[in-house]
Write an enzyme that holds these catalytic residues in place. Structure first.
Site, PDB file in Angstrom:
ATOM      1  N   LYS A   1     -79.265 -58.876 108.067  1.00  0.00           N
ATOM      2  CA  LYS A   1     -78.826 -60.023 107.254  1.00  0.00           C
ATOM      3  C   LYS A   1     -80.037 -60.554 106.503  1.00  0.00           C
ATOM      4  O   LYS A   1     -81.148 -60.471 107.030  1.00  0.00           O
ATOM      5  CB  LYS A   1     -78.228 -61.115 108.149  1.00  0.00           C
TER       6      LYS A   1
ATOM      7  N   LYS B   1     -76.654 -60.164 104.029  1.00  0.00           N
ATOM      8  CA  LYS B   1     -75.845 -58.977 103.750  1.00  0.00           C
ATOM      9  C   LYS B   1     -76.492 -58.108 102.679  1.00  0.00           C
ATOM     10  O   LYS B   1     -76.588 -56.897 102.840  1.00  0.00           O
ATOM     11  CB  LYS B   1     -74.449 -59.391 103.260  1.00  0.00           C
TER      12      LYS B   1
ATOM     13  N   LYS C   1     -77.283 -51.631 111.723  1.00  0.00           N
ATOM     14  CA  LYS C   1     -76.527 -51.082 110.604  1.00  0.00           C
ATOM     15  C   LYS C   1     -76.683 -51.913 109.337  1.00  0.00           C
ATOM     16  O   LYS C   1     -77.031 -53.084 109.403  1.00  0.00           O
ATOM     17  CB  LYS C   1     -75.050 -50.910 110.964  1.00  0.00           C
TER      18      LYS C   1
ATOM     19  N   ASP D   1     -75.057 -53.802 106.039  1.00  0.00           N
ATOM     20  CA  ASP D   1     -73.822 -54.550 105.857  1.00  0.00           C
ATOM     21  C   ASP D   1     -72.911 -53.759 104.911  1.00  0.00           C
ATOM     22  O   ASP D   1     -73.356 -52.845 104.218  1.00  0.00           O
ATOM     23  CB  ASP D   1     -74.101 -55.967 105.354  1.00  0.00           C
ATOM     24  N   GLU D   2     -71.638 -54.130 104.913  1.00  0.00           N
ATOM     25  CA  GLU D   2     -70.662 -53.300 104.203  1.00  0.00           C
ATOM     26  C   GLU D   2     -70.875 -53.272 102.689  1.00  0.00           C
ATOM     27  O   GLU D   2     -70.508 -52.299 102.034  1.00  0.00           O
ATOM     28  CB  GLU D   2     -69.230 -53.746 104.550  1.00  0.00           C
TER      29      GLU D   2
ATOM     30  N   HIS E   1     -66.684 -48.858 109.101  1.00  0.00           N
ATOM     31  CA  HIS E   1     -66.539 -50.302 108.870  1.00  0.00           C
ATOM     32  C   HIS E   1     -65.204 -50.516 108.171  1.00  0.00           C
ATOM     33  O   HIS E   1     -64.908 -49.842 107.186  1.00  0.00           O
ATOM     34  CB  HIS E   1     -67.696 -50.809 108.007  1.00  0.00           C
ATOM     35  N   ARG E   2     -64.413 -51.462 108.672  1.00  0.00           N
ATOM     36  CA  ARG E   2     -63.027 -51.561 108.191  1.00  0.00           C
ATOM     37  C   ARG E   2     -62.809 -52.653 107.139  1.00  0.00           C
ATOM     38  O   ARG E   2     -61.662 -53.090 106.929  1.00  0.00           O
ATOM     39  CB  ARG E   2     -62.088 -51.791 109.370  1.00  0.00           C
TER      40      ARG E   2
ATOM     41  N   HIS F   1     -64.677 -50.497 113.933  1.00  0.00           N
ATOM     42  CA  HIS F   1     -64.534 -51.940 114.193  1.00  0.00           C
ATOM     43  C   HIS F   1     -63.083 -52.242 114.584  1.00  0.00           C
ATOM     44  O   HIS F   1     -62.160 -51.861 113.849  1.00  0.00           O
ATOM     45  CB  HIS F   1     -64.840 -52.736 112.922  1.00  0.00           C
TER      46      HIS F   1
ATOM     47  N   LYS G   1     -65.388 -64.416 114.712  1.00  0.00           N
ATOM     48  CA  LYS G   1     -64.960 -65.169 113.520  1.00  0.00           C
ATOM     49  C   LYS G   1     -63.743 -64.584 112.801  1.00  0.00           C
ATOM     50  O   LYS G   1     -63.163 -65.236 111.944  1.00  0.00           O
ATOM     51  CB  LYS G   1     -66.134 -65.274 112.537  1.00  0.00           C
TER      52      LYS G   1
ATOM     53  N   SER H   1     -67.315 -56.771 116.394  1.00  0.00           N
ATOM     54  CA  SER H   1     -68.289 -57.345 115.457  1.00  0.00           C
ATOM     55  C   SER H   1     -67.641 -58.452 114.655  1.00  0.00           C
ATOM     56  O   SER H   1     -66.448 -58.381 114.339  1.00  0.00           O
ATOM     57  CB  SER H   1     -68.796 -56.255 114.505  1.00  0.00           C
TER      58      SER H   1
ATOM     59  N   GLY I   1     -69.031 -62.647 113.809  1.00  0.00           N
ATOM     60  CA  GLY I   1     -69.153 -64.005 114.342  1.00  0.00           C
ATOM     61  C   GLY I   1     -69.540 -64.064 115.808  1.00  0.00           C
ATOM     62  O   GLY I   1     -69.201 -65.034 116.497  1.00  0.00           O
TER      63      GLY I   1
ATOM     64  N   PHE J   1     -74.030 -58.111 116.617  1.00  0.00           N
ATOM     65  CA  PHE J   1     -74.355 -59.510 116.336  1.00  0.00           C
ATOM     66  C   PHE J   1     -75.169 -59.565 115.039  1.00  0.00           C
ATOM     67  O   PHE J   1     -76.276 -59.029 115.009  1.00  0.00           O
ATOM     68  CB  PHE J   1     -75.193 -60.105 117.462  1.00  0.00           C
ATOM     69  N   GLY J   2     -74.617 -60.172 114.003  1.00  0.00           N
ATOM     70  CA  GLY J   2     -75.384 -60.332 112.759  1.00  0.00           C
ATOM     71  C   GLY J   2     -76.103 -61.668 112.800  1.00  0.00           C
ATOM     72  O   GLY J   2     -77.250 -61.771 113.247  1.00  0.00           O
TER      73      GLY J   2
HETATM   74  C1  CAP Z   1     -70.635 -59.103 111.145  1.00  0.00           C
HETATM   75  C2  CAP Z   1     -70.259 -58.395 109.894  1.00  0.00           C
HETATM   76  C3  CAP Z   1     -69.012 -57.485 109.845  1.00  0.00           C
HETATM   77  C4  CAP Z   1     -67.760 -58.055 110.457  1.00  0.00           C
HETATM   78  C5  CAP Z   1     -66.444 -57.500 109.950  1.00  0.00           C
HETATM   79  C6  CAP Z   1     -70.097 -59.453 108.865  1.00  0.00           C
HETATM   80  O1  CAP Z   1     -71.645 -60.054 110.897  1.00  0.00           O
HETATM   81  O2  CAP Z   1     -71.289 -57.566 109.502  1.00  0.00           O
HETATM   82  O3  CAP Z   1     -68.813 -57.150 108.515  1.00  0.00           O
HETATM   83  O4  CAP Z   1     -67.920 -57.747 111.798  1.00  0.00           O
HETATM   84  O5  CAP Z   1     -65.379 -57.812 110.781  1.00  0.00           O
HETATM   85  O6  CAP Z   1     -70.700 -59.359 107.805  1.00  0.00           O
HETATM   86  O7  CAP Z   1     -69.320 -60.359 109.083  1.00  0.00           O
HETATM   87  P1  CAP Z   1     -71.793 -61.412 111.758  1.00  0.00           P
HETATM   88  P2  CAP Z   1     -64.631 -56.703 111.655  1.00  0.00           P
HETATM   89  O8  CAP Z   1     -72.100 -60.977 113.155  1.00  0.00           O
HETATM   90  O9  CAP Z   1     -72.928 -62.164 111.123  1.00  0.00           O
HETATM   91  O10 CAP Z   1     -70.506 -62.155 111.685  1.00  0.00           O
HETATM   92  O11 CAP Z   1     -65.659 -56.092 112.528  1.00  0.00           O
HETATM   93  O12 CAP Z   1     -63.618 -57.460 112.426  1.00  0.00           O
HETATM   94  O13 CAP Z   1     -64.053 -55.724 110.750  1.00  0.00           O
HETATM   95 MG    MG Z   2     -70.620 -57.099 107.556  1.00  0.00          MG
END
Ligand code: CAP
Ligand code: MG
Length: 435
Positions: free
Chosen positions: A158, A160, A184, A186-187, A277-278, A310, A317, A361, A363, A384-385
């Site tokens: 982070k 992102k 990893k 971020d998406e 990543h979904r 995921h 969150k 993953s 929040g 954990f981001g």
């Molecule tokens: C988590 C994360 C993922 C989410 C997506 C984010 O970061 O990288 O993209 O986990 O949700 O950017 O939110 P945080 P899911 O830990 O900072 O929230 O895994 O349910 O698809």
């Molecule tokens: Mg992400």
């Protein structure tokens, strides 16, 4: 009522039909439009997703129809649920795009339904045989990382997007040094002008190697190869392979099913684990009355052969009730998934296709680890981001706090007690534990 409703063949409802082992079975939630009878809506939905059109077609002979017609073998109007058995001959069995063009295609656009949701697909053995499933999967990854008696701890660099490759690699290094097994991208980080793919991969993998040497633990960097074309994604995968990476990450929904089937083949050649990543899935999966369920998405991922996916967190969150997340976990890991009517889950025999590693993953903070461990057990990747990079003592301390919280959970000690002799955890509790 529309004229098409009255004219289509009417013998698709067949509640006396016992599905054959070779049939593909779908469960749908149907809400007919005003004035449309439930069985008519089901008939048209079944016809449109297989052999039929809106009106009687002369080119569809009775013989052909008899051979290929769909069988709506379960109708529950009160629950607005039907199950349809489709002959395997309707499909190109090894093509996820073709199967979806049929059972998740035009039917969502039909005026005769207000809402329609594909709840589950049960794949017949003939279709499973066309797919390889995960190459590494849960146990292959545990072997690769050398950890199988505890959950893996991961992070997402982070912010992102915005860091340059040097800074990105440094954040990854601090995460590894503090105790993360996985780091990893971020998406939405792919190959931007401030952080090019190749440079980022090179520098981050180099520091992962350094962290491995210093900690004696395996450290995995999951670099996001999502790109505009399959050719470019393959090129990026080969760059990772040449740099000695073990993993590639892919945004499965934006990239699409053809890309995933292509990458599954390429990843095997490159010897890379695939992290799925979904992001964007909720555009299809979130509305309980319309769209395609996350169960279907997860099952297609296992069929194609993504190695880890995921599935939600329950406590973090993103939306996703406990029963939904555990259903997804079961579809990832079990060989035989029993039917669960209340969750709209059909029974699925995976026929030995390897399990996918479930990823929680979104929040998450270190303070949630006892809950995560009690929900998921040891076969999960916890990511954990913000929950690592927002630690008041910095990223490395955030990762250490996660490992300490995990140790406490494995030993059955409360976080508060463990924090008495573990400073990073103590500081994390000060920040995130609700008073
Ligand atoms: C988590 C994360 C993922 C989410 C997506 C984010 O970061 O990288 O993209 O986990 O949700 O950017 O939110 P945080 P899911 O830990 O900072 O929230 O895994 O349910 O698809
Ligand atoms: Mg992400």
């Amino acid at each position: 009522m529309q004229s098409g409703v009255a004219k289509m063949r009417r013998d698709y409802i067949d509640t006396g039909y016992s599905p054959k082992d070779t049939d593909l079975i779908c469960e749908f939630h149907i809400e007919p439009a005003e004035g449309v009878n439930f069985e008519d809506a089901a008939t048209h939905m079944a016809g449109e997703s297989s052999i039929d059109s809106w009106t009687e077609i002369a080119t569809l002979s009775p013989e052909l129809a008899e051979k290929l017609k769909p069988h709506v073998f379960y109708v529950n109007e009160g629950e607005q649920t039907v199950r349809v058995a489709y002959s395997e001959d309707l499909f190109e069995l090894g093509s996820v795009p073709q199967v979806l063009s049929a059972v998740a295609g035009n039917i969502f656009s039909m005026k005769i339904v207000d809402n329609l949701r594909l709840q589950d697909i049960a794949f017949p053995k003939s279709m499973l045989r066309e797919f390889k499933g995960p190459n590494f999967g849960l146990s292959g990854i545990q072997k690769l990382v050398g950890v199988k008696d505890r959950p893996l701890i991961g992070t997402i660099v982070k912010p992102k997007v915005g860091l340059n490759p040097e800074k990105h690699a440094e954040v990854a290094y601090n995460s590894f040094a503090g105790g993360c097994d996985l780091v990893k991208d971020d998406e939405n980080l792919t190959d931007q002008k401030f952080n090019g793919f190749e440079k980022r991969a090179e520098l981050t993998l180099k520091l992962a190697e350094k962290a491995e040497a210093e900690t004696g633990e395996r450290k995995m960097y999951l670099c996001n190869i999502t790109a505009p074309t399959c050719r470019e994604m393959t090129r990026r995968m080969n760059i990772l392979k040449d740099l000695g990476a073990s993993y590639a990450m892919i945004d499965i929904m934006p990239a699409g099913w053809t890309a995933l089937q292509t990458l599954r083949e390429e990843a095997e050649d490159a010897g890379l684990v695939l992290h799925a990543h979904r992001c964007m899935h909720s555009a299809y999966t979130r509305n309980p009355r319309h769209g395609i369920s996350m169960v279907v998405v997860a099952k297609l991922c296992r069929l194609i052969g993504l190695d880890q996916l995921h599935i939600g967190t329950v406590v973090g969150k993103m939306h996703g009730e406990k029963h939904e997340v555990l259903t997804l976990r079961d579809e990832c890991v079990l060989d035989k998934v029993p039917a669960d009517e209340s969750q709209h889950v059909l029974s699925q025999d995976w026929g030995g296709l390897k399990p996918m590693f479930p990823v929680a993953s979104g929040g998450l903070a270190p303070t949630m680890i006892p809950d995560l461990y009690s929900i998921f057990g040891k076969d999960v990747i916890m990511q954990f981001g913000g929950g690592i990079h927002a630690h008041p003592m910095g990223t490395a301390a955030g990762a250490t706090a996660c490992r300490q919280a995990l140790e406490a959970s494995l030993e059955g000690v409360s976080l508060q007690d463990y924090a008495k002799s573990h400073k990073e955890l103590d500081v994390a509790l000060g920040k995130w534990l609700k008073k």
